[in-house]
Write an enzyme that holds these catalytic residues in place. Sequence first.
Site, PDB file in Angstrom:
ATOM      1  N   GLY A  20       0.713  -1.208   0.084  1.00 36.97           N
ATOM      2  CA  GLY A  20       0.015  -0.024   0.080  1.00 36.97           C
ATOM      3  C   GLY A  20       0.907   1.397  -0.074  1.00 36.97           C
ATOM      4  O   GLY A  20       0.254   2.311  -0.014  1.00 36.97           O
ATOM      5  N   ASP A  21       1.988   1.082  -0.044  1.00 38.55           N
ATOM      6  CA  ASP A  21       3.072   2.057  -0.226  1.00 38.55           C
ATOM      7  C   ASP A  21       4.211   1.871  -1.396  1.00 38.55           C
ATOM      8  O   ASP A  21       4.100   0.942  -2.080  1.00 38.55           O
ATOM      9  CB  ASP A  21       3.880   2.529   1.396  1.00 38.55           C
ATOM     10  N   ASP A  22       5.267   2.614  -1.485  1.00 36.30           N
ATOM     11  CA  ASP A  22       6.246   2.360  -2.314  1.00 36.30           C
ATOM     12  C   ASP A  22       6.851   0.876  -1.953  1.00 36.30           C
ATOM     13  O   ASP A  22       7.165   0.648  -0.937  1.00 36.30           O
ATOM     14  CB  ASP A  22       7.313   3.261  -2.052  1.00 36.30           C
TER      15      ASP A  22
END
Length: 238
Positions: A20-22
């Site tokens: 859900g992030d990099d």
Amino acid sequence: MLPSDSCSQIRIEDCYIVSGDDCIAVKSGFDEYGIKVGIPTEHLVIRRLTCISPSSATIALGSEMSGGIRDVRAEDITAIDTESSVRIKTAVGRGGYVKDIYVRRMTLKTMKYVFWMTGSYGSPPDPGFDPKALPEITNINYKQVVAENVTISARLDGIHDDPFKGICISNVTITLAEKAKKLQWNCTDVEGITSNVTPKACDLLPEQKEAVDCAFPDDRLAIEDVELVTCSASTPFF
């Protein structure tokens, strides 16, 4: 997410990441604290990475990059349903640098951005930051990229009076999504060149009359010759 912060000689290979992030975040310290410590992240190789991250980048360089990021080599990258590929994030007050970045052989499917660089990233820093600490972004290379179902080919936003320089993009084919944006290349305060790029890039990255192959190093990093030793052990049952 796999973070890399102020370290040298790193090898990341054969990873499948859903985030859900990099998927991979490369950092080297925040604003005046990162400048004071001054330990860069450097000599990093990333290869055979598959990333799924609908709201973030495949590989992010920054935004905490005040100690510097240099000599990053990414190749054979696949991103599916991901916001962007290799993204640079920085801002006034961060200082430091992101330079000597080499990316080749990316396969991208269902992307918001193929190329994304941001010179105004992040929440307001604490009161101790130096507004005169400008980041240096230079020698950024992308080549051999195939992308499909793309909303925006590129958003490249440098910093006024501190442009991102030495951008090279070559041999790129981008197929647009049904609801793609009309303006495909949105560029401000950047300098560089393109070669064999479809759709055509912005005027700040002019197409070269003679074919250009953007750089990728031929030498090997020391970490590439380090062999991973695996072992196993069994516990006897009594």
